[in-house]
Design a protein around this motif. Structure first.
Motif, PDB file in Angstrom:
ATOM      1  N   GLN A   1      -2.910   5.633   2.355  1.00 18.41           N
ATOM      2  CA  GLN A   1      -3.869   4.509   2.056  1.00 18.41           C
ATOM      3  C   GLN A   1      -4.015   3.679   3.283  1.00 18.41           C
ATOM      4  O   GLN A   1      -3.148   3.454   4.168  1.00 18.41           O
ATOM      5  CB  GLN A   1      -3.615   3.440   0.789  1.00 18.41           C
ATOM      6  CG  GLN A   1      -3.592   4.093  -0.314  1.00 18.41           C
ATOM      7  CD  GLN A   1      -3.283   3.222  -1.310  1.00 18.41           C
ATOM      8  OE1 GLN A   1      -2.410   2.105  -1.116  1.00 18.41           O
ATOM      9  NE2 GLN A   1      -3.761   3.222  -2.527  1.00 18.41           N
TER      10      GLN A   1
ATOM     11  N   CYS B   1      -1.745  -6.514   4.888  1.00 12.06           N
ATOM     12  CA  CYS B   1      -1.049  -5.624   3.843  1.00 12.06           C
ATOM     13  C   CYS B   1       0.135  -4.808   4.680  1.00 12.06           C
ATOM     14  O   CYS B   1      -0.022  -4.687   6.028  1.00 12.06           O
ATOM     15  CB  CYS B   1      -1.998  -4.552   3.234  1.00 12.06           C
ATOM     16  SG  CYS B   1      -3.114  -5.402   2.226  1.00 12.06           S
TER      17      CYS B   1
ATOM     18  N   ARG C   1       0.594  -1.162   0.127  1.00  7.61           N
ATOM     19  CA  ARG C   1       0.155   0.239  -0.008  1.00  7.61           C
ATOM     20  C   ARG C   1       0.797   1.130   0.094  1.00  7.61           C
ATOM     21  O   ARG C   1       1.919   1.310   0.509  1.00  7.61           O
ATOM     22  CB  ARG C   1      -0.850   0.025   1.168  1.00  7.61           C
ATOM     23  CG  ARG C   1      -1.877  -1.125   1.133  1.00  7.61           C
ATOM     24  CD  ARG C   1      -2.998  -1.064   0.226  1.00  7.61           C
ATOM     25  NE  ARG C   1      -3.807  -1.951   0.168  1.00  7.61           N
ATOM     26  CZ  ARG C   1      -3.747  -3.068  -0.358  1.00  7.61           C
ATOM     27  NH1 ARG C   1      -2.851  -3.504  -1.247  1.00  7.61           N
ATOM     28  NH2 ARG C   1      -4.802  -4.007  -0.327  1.00  7.61           N
ATOM     29  N   SER C   2       0.525   2.233  -0.525  1.00  5.80           N
ATOM     30  CA  SER C   2       0.962   3.528  -0.708  1.00  5.80           C
ATOM     31  C   SER C   2       0.765   4.516   0.484  1.00  5.80           C
ATOM     32  O   SER C   2      -0.086   4.207   1.215  1.00  5.80           O
ATOM     33  CB  SER C   2       0.820   4.578  -1.873  1.00  5.80           C
ATOM     34  OG  SER C   2       1.080   3.675  -3.038  1.00  5.80           O
TER      35      SER C   2
ATOM     36  N   LEU D   1      -4.341   0.390   5.802  1.00  2.59           N
ATOM     37  CA  LEU D   1      -3.907  -0.968   5.740  1.00  2.59           C
ATOM     38  C   LEU D   1      -4.830  -2.056   5.912  1.00  2.59           C
ATOM     39  O   LEU D   1      -5.464  -1.929   7.212  1.00  2.59           O
ATOM     40  CB  LEU D   1      -2.882  -0.996   6.775  1.00  2.59           C
ATOM     41  CG  LEU D   1      -1.301  -0.336   6.621  1.00  2.59           C
ATOM     42  CD1 LEU D   1      -0.344  -0.976   7.649  1.00  2.59           C
ATOM     43  CD2 LEU D   1      -0.869  -0.915   5.221  1.00  2.59           C
ATOM     44  N   ASP D   2      -4.910  -2.717   5.041  1.00  8.46           N
ATOM     45  CA  ASP D   2      -6.088  -3.712   5.071  1.00  8.46           C
ATOM     46  C   ASP D   2      -5.325  -4.969   5.936  1.00  8.46           C
ATOM     47  O   ASP D   2      -4.120  -4.863   5.847  1.00  8.46           O
ATOM     48  CB  ASP D   2      -6.616  -4.583   3.770  1.00  8.46           C
ATOM     49  CG  ASP D   2      -7.374  -3.173   2.946  1.00  8.46           C
ATOM     50  OD1 ASP D   2      -8.123  -2.509   3.642  1.00  8.46           O
ATOM     51  OD2 ASP D   2      -7.116  -3.216   1.835  1.00  8.46           O
TER      52      ASP D   2
ATOM     53  N   LYS E   1       0.873  -4.510  -9.536  1.00  7.27           N
ATOM     54  CA  LYS E   1       0.122  -5.312  -8.712  1.00  7.27           C
ATOM     55  C   LYS E   1       0.768  -6.753  -9.387  1.00  7.27           C
ATOM     56  O   LYS E   1       1.080  -6.995 -10.567  1.00  7.27           O
ATOM     57  CB  LYS E   1      -1.216  -5.308  -9.164  1.00  7.27           C
ATOM     58  CG  LYS E   1      -2.082  -4.001  -8.431  1.00  7.27           C
ATOM     59  CD  LYS E   1      -1.883  -4.168  -7.011  1.00  7.27           C
ATOM     60  CE  LYS E   1      -2.651  -2.980  -6.296  1.00  7.27           C
ATOM     61  NZ  LYS E   1      -2.435  -3.236  -4.853  1.00  7.27           N
TER      62      LYS E   1
ATOM     63  N   TYR F   1       2.987  -1.177   4.236  1.00  8.90           N
ATOM     64  CA  TYR F   1       3.440   0.027   3.253  1.00  8.90           C
ATOM     65  C   TYR F   1       4.517  -0.306   2.503  1.00  8.90           C
ATOM     66  O   TYR F   1       5.453  -0.900   3.229  1.00  8.90           O
ATOM     67  CB  TYR F   1       3.616   1.166   4.440  1.00  8.90           C
ATOM     68  CG  TYR F   1       2.244   1.839   4.704  1.00  8.90           C
ATOM     69  CD1 TYR F   1       1.447   2.497   4.158  1.00  8.90           C
ATOM     70  CD2 TYR F   1       2.081   1.677   6.257  1.00  8.90           C
ATOM     71  CE1 TYR F   1       0.066   2.954   4.673  1.00  8.90           C
ATOM     72  CE2 TYR F   1       1.079   2.456   6.931  1.00  8.90           C
ATOM     73  CZ  TYR F   1      -0.222   2.943   5.918  1.00  8.90           C
ATOM     74  OH  TYR F   1      -1.124   3.631   6.392  1.00  8.90           O
TER      75      TYR F   1
END
Length: 619
Positions: free
Chosen positions: A400, A406, A396-397, A402-403, A433, A408
């Protein structure tokens, strides 16, 4: 002790492998280059000079850029013919022979054979290993006579042996004294005899030195050159030698404030201890040459940098003068030696001589030197264009949410810093991706705009299969993994799209592995592409004592994060930062060096010297 510059290394090549379809074994490809080139890269640092011995066609081997010595003896004599040719051609006292199909030969082969030869006062030394006999369980020595260090003065013995009709490599030395040197690693002396053995070696991955050599051999500097004003050339790489248009200094001049005089007037060499009085006839300032001829018995007041008057060869510093007035000075006869404190014309640089060589990074001292020569513009290589991106669905950027599962993307920012500090023109392509269409589109887009593509993630053995499929369609990949920790998964090759091509450096996904692979493999490659000389590209190794024991597995190169500090005894020592997991990025912020544990090393005891690379200027 035998100096490596007294040894010629000879690669025995050009033989046909019956189990390889009668193909020249030395030219069989491994990781994108011939087997014999791998052997040359491994052997070159160990000897003073390197050559190839071949039986038949020497054309392919001539492209290695090494001397090629064809067999001169009739018939198929194999290694003995190469040994004979090497002894005849080598201009050194010693010859070291190795076969072209043993790319894992020990990095200390020459040094250990030389030590054994010297210790036993022998004429030749060969490598031996120990194997366990399956029937008895006893250790049995196996000699490897093709791995041989021999005095070139032994040629008459070899000639006599061959005249007698004998052809065995193991017994040619006859009455000469033989030293057998025991090596522990049996695999280092293995030959590649079948396609399966070659495929297995390909799958094992490269040693770090072999990978570094492949990268160095493959890349060439960008051709584009820019002519820049001196202030804009800071930290750029010089594209051509700079020849000095003037001498520096332009005249003999004074190294300090004082009095210029004839050294012969001091009289100390005559044994006199009587003070010397000289008449002051002129004052000479920097930029304003004197106007009066200074005769014997006279002197001139002179300032630092001022032109020496004709005939004067010495300067007495003003603080050594015993007495001074407006018209004279008095000196002790031994206050200086004749010739002291004078700078000679061209002492720093003579007109017409190289001031700086191409490949030099222009730092503060280089800018100052160029300015002192009156040079206003310099030719430099254009900046290297590097596109970089991270791969992974879990990334993730910043900004964003965090799910679950996930993280960073930190690698892109690490790469941004390292590439920017190196002086590259960077193109941040974000996160790609894990799907074939996205990855192929990113690689094709990077080809159109960059000289080099640097990726993080997606090249490990557990990565999606489509990565290799895409790279196979777009170009060639020389290798996929390296025997190093951290940083084993790394891809190197070249890809092309719509008439444009770019070098690919696929780095690992773990944060510390990214930095290790970048510093020790990607960084020197990028610097060579930028036109930097070899000394600039290599990271300097320093030796420091280990504060405590360090665990290390033989057979791979390890890079451990370390802290160099001065102990109570005043000596520097190094300790690891703690846990060395490849995902612990915080350890890189705590460390001030990387401890380099080489492939052949095992565990390190407290007090042992280890190689380190300081982080100053890197992290």
């Amino acid at each position: 002790m035998i100096n490596k510059h007294d040894i010629t290394g000879l690669i025995l090549a050009g033989g046909l492998g019956t189990r390889m379809g009668q193909r020249d074994k030395g030219m069989l490809p491994l990781h994108g280059q011939p087997l014999a080139r791998h052997v040359a890269q491994r052997l070159a640092p160990q000897v003073g000079q390197l050559a190839l011995s071949v039986h038949a066609d020497a054309g392919d081997y001539a492209r290695f850029g090494l001397p090629v010595w064809p067999d001169v003896l009739p018939g198929q004599l194999g290694p003995l013919a190469g040994l004979h040719s090497g002894m005849r051609h080598a201009g050194t006292p010693y010859l070291l022979t190795v076969p072209c199909d043993s790319p894992l030969l020990p990095p200390d082969l020459a040094a250990r054979l030389a030590a054994g030869l010297t210790q036993d006062n022998a004429d030749l030394a060969i490598a031996v290993t120990e194997e366990i006999d399956a029937a008895t369980g006893a250790a049995v020595r196996r000699p490897h006579p093709v791995f041989c260090l021999v005095k070139t003065s032994a040629l008459p013995q070899l000639d006599a042996y061959l005249r007698g009709g004998e052809r065995r490599m193991r017994t040619w030395h006859g009455p000469l004294k033989l030293a057998e040197v025991l090596f522990e690693n049996n695999s280092a002396f293995g030959n590649i005899n079948t396609p399966d053995e070659l495929a297995a070696l390909q799958a094992q991955g490269l040693s770090v030195p072999m990978a570094q050599a492949i990268l160095a051999d493959t890349v060439a500097p960008v051709a584009d050159i820019e002519e820049l004003p001196l202030p804009q050339a800071f930290e750029r790489i010089l594209a051509a030698d700079i020849i000095s248009p003037i001498s520096v200094p332009a005249h003999d001049n004074s190294a300090m404030d004082g009095y210029a005089l004839h050294g012969a007037d001091l009289g100390a060499d005559l044994g006199s201890d009587t003070p010397v009085t000289l008449a002051v006839v002129d004052t000479i300032l920097a930029g304003r040459p004197g106007t009066v001829a200074v005769q014997r018995g006279q002197c001139a007041r002179i300032m630092t940098g001022a032109v020496m008057p004709d005939g004067c060869d010495s300067v007495v510093p003003q603080e050594l003068v015993l007495h001074v007035n407006e018209t004279s000075i008095t000196l002790a006869p031994d206050c200086i030696r004749a010739g002291d404190n004078r700078r000679f014309k061209g002492e720093d640089l003579m007109q017409g001589k190289p001031a700086l060589l191409q490949g030099k990074i222009l730092g503060p001292a280089e800018l100052g030197l160029l300015a002192s020569l009156g040079i206003a513009t310099v030719p430099v290589r254009r900046r290297l264009r590097v596109a970089f991106f991270s791969t992974g669905d879990e990334l993730r950027s910043l900004g964003q949410p965090l799910d679950a599962g996930c993280i960073y993307d930190s690698n892109r920012y690490t790469l941004l810093g390292m590439l920017t500090r190196l002086g590259c023109e960077v193109l941040d392509m974000g996160i790609v991706k894990d799907n074939p269409q996205a990855l192929e589109a990113a690689l094709r887009g990077a080809c159109a705009s960059a000289d080099v593509i640097v990726t993080s993630g997606g090249v490990s053995s557990g990565a999606a299969d489509f990565t290799r499929d895409i790279l196979a369609r777009l170009g060639d990949v020389a290798f996929w993994q390296i025997n190093m920790r951290p940083g084993r998964p790394m891809a190197f090759g070249r890809i092309a799209s719509e008439g444009e091509s770019a070098l690919l450096l696929g780095l690992p996904g773990n944060p510390v592995a990214v930095m290790a692979a970048f510093y020790f493999l990607a960084r020197p490659t990028l610097l060579r592409l930028m036109g930097a000389d070899a000394d600039t590209s290599a990271l300097p190794l320093l030796q420091v004592a280990a504060q405590a024991a360090i665990r290390k597995k033989r057979g791979r190169t390890e890079y451990q994060r370390g802290i160099v500090e001065r102990g109570a005894d005043g000596r520097q020592h190094v300790r690891v930062t703690g846990a060395q997991g490849s995902g612990i990025l915080r350890s890189m912020t705590q460390a001030n060096c990387m401890i380099v544990l080489h492939e052949a090393q095992g565990h390190v005891a407290a007090g042992d010297l280890v190689d380190i690379v300081l982080f100053h200027g890197l992290t």
